[in-house]
Write a protein that holds these residues in place. Structure first.
Motif, mmCIF file in Angstrom:
data_model
loop_
_atom_site.group_PDB
_atom_site.id
_atom_site.type_symbol
_atom_site.label_atom_id
_atom_site.label_comp_id
_atom_site.label_asym_id
_atom_site.label_seq_id
_atom_site.Cartn_x
_atom_site.Cartn_y
_atom_site.Cartn_z
ATOM 1 N N ASN A 115 0.928 -1.339 0.013
ATOM 2 C CA ASN A 115 0.036 0.090 -0.038
ATOM 3 C C ASN A 115 0.835 1.170 -0.132
ATOM 4 O O ASN A 115 0.366 2.281 0.609
ATOM 5 C CB ASN A 115 -0.887 -0.031 1.279
ATOM 6 C CG ASN A 115 -2.060 1.218 1.188
ATOM 7 O OD1 ASN A 115 -2.788 0.782 0.019
ATOM 8 N ND2 ASN A 115 -2.407 1.926 2.011
ATOM 9 N N SER A 175 -3.883 10.423 -0.118
ATOM 10 C CA SER A 175 -4.231 10.691 1.162
ATOM 11 C C SER A 175 -4.814 12.095 1.357
ATOM 12 O O SER A 175 -5.596 12.335 2.183
ATOM 13 C CB SER A 175 -3.463 10.430 2.255
ATOM 14 O OG SER A 175 -2.203 11.329 2.211
ATOM 15 N N ARG A 227 -10.993 8.662 2.259
ATOM 16 C CA ARG A 227 -10.079 7.586 2.419
ATOM 17 C C ARG A 227 -9.853 7.403 3.881
ATOM 18 O O ARG A 227 -10.061 8.095 4.678
ATOM 19 C CB ARG A 227 -8.792 8.052 2.072
ATOM 20 C CG ARG A 227 -8.464 8.581 0.434
ATOM 21 C CD ARG A 227 -8.623 7.022 -0.578
ATOM 22 N NE ARG A 227 -8.534 7.688 -1.789
ATOM 23 C CZ ARG A 227 -9.540 7.672 -2.647
ATOM 24 N NH1 ARG A 227 -10.886 7.793 -2.194
ATOM 25 N NH2 ARG A 227 -9.588 8.200 -3.894
ATOM 26 N N ILE A 229 -7.753 4.679 7.148
ATOM 27 C CA ILE A 229 -6.977 3.629 7.377
ATOM 28 C C ILE A 229 -7.387 2.460 8.278
ATOM 29 O O ILE A 229 -7.896 2.703 9.182
ATOM 30 C CB ILE A 229 -5.628 4.446 8.104
ATOM 31 C CG1 ILE A 229 -5.209 5.796 7.462
ATOM 32 C CG2 ILE A 229 -4.590 3.148 8.431
ATOM 33 C CD1 ILE A 229 -4.397 5.184 6.243
ATOM 34 N N ARG A 235 -4.218 2.143 3.691
ATOM 35 C CA ARG A 235 -5.403 3.153 3.129
ATOM 36 C C ARG A 235 -6.105 2.582 2.210
ATOM 37 O O ARG A 235 -5.887 2.047 1.346
ATOM 38 C CB ARG A 235 -4.569 4.334 2.671
ATOM 39 C CG ARG A 235 -5.589 5.748 2.345
ATOM 40 C CD ARG A 235 -4.664 6.689 1.885
ATOM 41 N NE ARG A 235 -3.524 7.124 2.519
ATOM 42 C CZ ARG A 235 -2.106 6.895 2.451
ATOM 43 N NH1 ARG A 235 -2.012 6.355 1.188
ATOM 44 N NH2 ARG A 235 -1.329 7.152 3.337
#
Length: 423
Positions: A115, A175, A227, A229, A235
């Motif tokens: 990722n 992000s 987005r 986590i 993510r």
């Protein structure tokens, strides 16, 4: 000849986008329609076996793409027509708003290793990126990059780890959204940065943002609310769509005065789509009042979104909010009218009542929330401006925003509490 793109949502192939004789169509994959977790791609594209024609298909898919000059420059980069939504999605539809990805038939969804396939940039490379964006939006055509965001202003999906900025490669989710200065709008970065921070200080829960500087060049980094986590530290994308997409309105008519959605349609969408809807409706009301009082005349329907974080969507955090009213060269008309008025200077108490009636909120509750915001906003703005933790003090643009807020709030309070007859 028919051209096809496979449409993926999260990690599932859910349907096919087709182009035939210049017309788009979309159909859900039969396997997706029988999937136990099947969800619609859009409120305007409900789950059904029949395919959607161009009229139904285009609003959602065109709504994923950049607009205006950015769209033309990207089209030039790939030598395709700027009107060709299909070709543009083919070239840049890898990392889009929400959780949708486009692949050619037979391609496998990219799964980035660990990722973190990111091209990290040093300060000089970030500065070079800022220089390149106006001429090469979304860095279109660079190896490993297929990035798309809606809107007419320069912006770029990036990865930010708290210290470094990088470009997401080969399917890595971004992000943050990097927003450089808008050429025609003086100090747009500090304007938006101040307004977004003001919204957060007012506890309106906007998208988190922060002004950054690289070699004396400023830009805004906005944390992506679409987005998240997961427990493993990866993510993930979260699906979302703006109000134009959800209402089946093409981006070319996003403003109400050209046929786009007004507050009636926006509030009804939230009321119909969210559960429980009452808190979401009141959040939208607060967003609308805040935008009005800070002078954000560009708050059209593409600047509000639904976030599909669970089975039932919620109103996405406030974003793209800045005071356009402080610039004399920009229009004094609001993107959506209050009652029958597009100009704030013409909005009287009766127009707020008309608005409340039209969106199904009681006049008393609407007035209460307007006055609460109007009474607290000026002092909050003043304290934020002087807060040593920010760089807002002694800034001309921030001073103009604060002065406009003072004026608008005072006028609003006076008009809503004046019992004399209006003319």
């Amino acid at each position: 000849m028919t051209h096809e793109l496979e449409v993926w949502l999260y990690a599932d192939h859910i349907g096919t986008l087709q182009l035939l004789n210049g017309r788009l169509s979309f159909s859900y994959a039969p396997n997706w329609l029988t999937h136990s977790d099947a969800v619609a791609l859009s409120a305007s594209l409900p789950l059904q076996a029949e395919s959607f024609n161009d009229l139904k298909t285009r609003p959602f898919f065109a709504g994923l793409l950049p607009e205006g000059k950015m769209r033309h420059l990207i089209a030039q980069q790939f030598q395709v027509s700027s009107q060709n939504d299909f070709a543009l999605l083919d070239y840049i539809g890898g990392e889009c708003a929400g959780a949708v990805t486009f692949l050619e038939p037979g391609q496998v969804l990219p799964v980035p290793k660990h990722n973190n396939e990111v091209q990290w940039l040093n300060d000089k490379e970030v500065l070079a990126l800022l220089e390149e964006l106006p001429h090469r939006p979304m860095l279109a055509g660079k190896d490993g990059l297929r990035l798309s965001l809606a809107g007419a202003q320069d912006k770029l999906p990036v990865v930010f780890d708290g210290n470094r900025i990088g470009l997401p490669l080969n399917g890595t989710p971004s992000s943050h959204i990097l927003k450089p200065a808008i050429n025609a709008v003086e100090d747009s970065v500090i304007n938006e940065g101040f307004c977004m921070t003001l919204a957060e200080t007012m506890q309106l829960k906007p998208a988190k943002s922060k002004i950054h500087f690289v070699l004396n060049r400023s830009f805004l980094l906005v944390e992506r609310y679409d987005r998240l986590i997961n427990a493993q530290g990866h993510r993930l994308r979260v699906h979302q769509e703006d109000f134009c997409q959800a209402l089946g309105v093409v981006p070319e008519i996003k403003y109400q005065n050209e046929g786009g959605p007004g507050f009636i349609q926006c509030f009804e969408l939230v009321r119909q789509s969210t559960r429980p809807s009452a808190p979401q409706v009141l959040r939208l009301l607060d967003y609308m009042i805040f935008n009005t009082l800070i002078g954000n005349h560009d708050a059209h329907a593409k600047n509000f979104s639904l976030l599909y974080s669970d089975k039932s969507p919620v109103l996405a955090p406030l974003y793209d909010t800045l005071s356009t009213a402080i610039y004399p060269a920009l229009t004094p008309k609001m993107a959506m009218k209050i009652g029958s008025k597009y100009k704030f200077s013409e909005v009287q108490a009766r127009h707020w009542d008309q608005f409340a009636d039209s969106v199904g909120i009681s006049k008393a509750q609407t007035k209460q929330r307007i006055l609460a915001l109007a009474k607290s906003l000026p002092d909050t703005a003043r304290k934020l401006q002087s807060n040593p933790n920010y760089n807002f003090s002694n800034n001309t643009i921030v001073e103009r925003i604060k002065a406009l807020i003072d004026q608008r709030c005072a006028l609003t309070i006076r008009r809503l509490t004046n019992t004399t007859t209006e003319f």
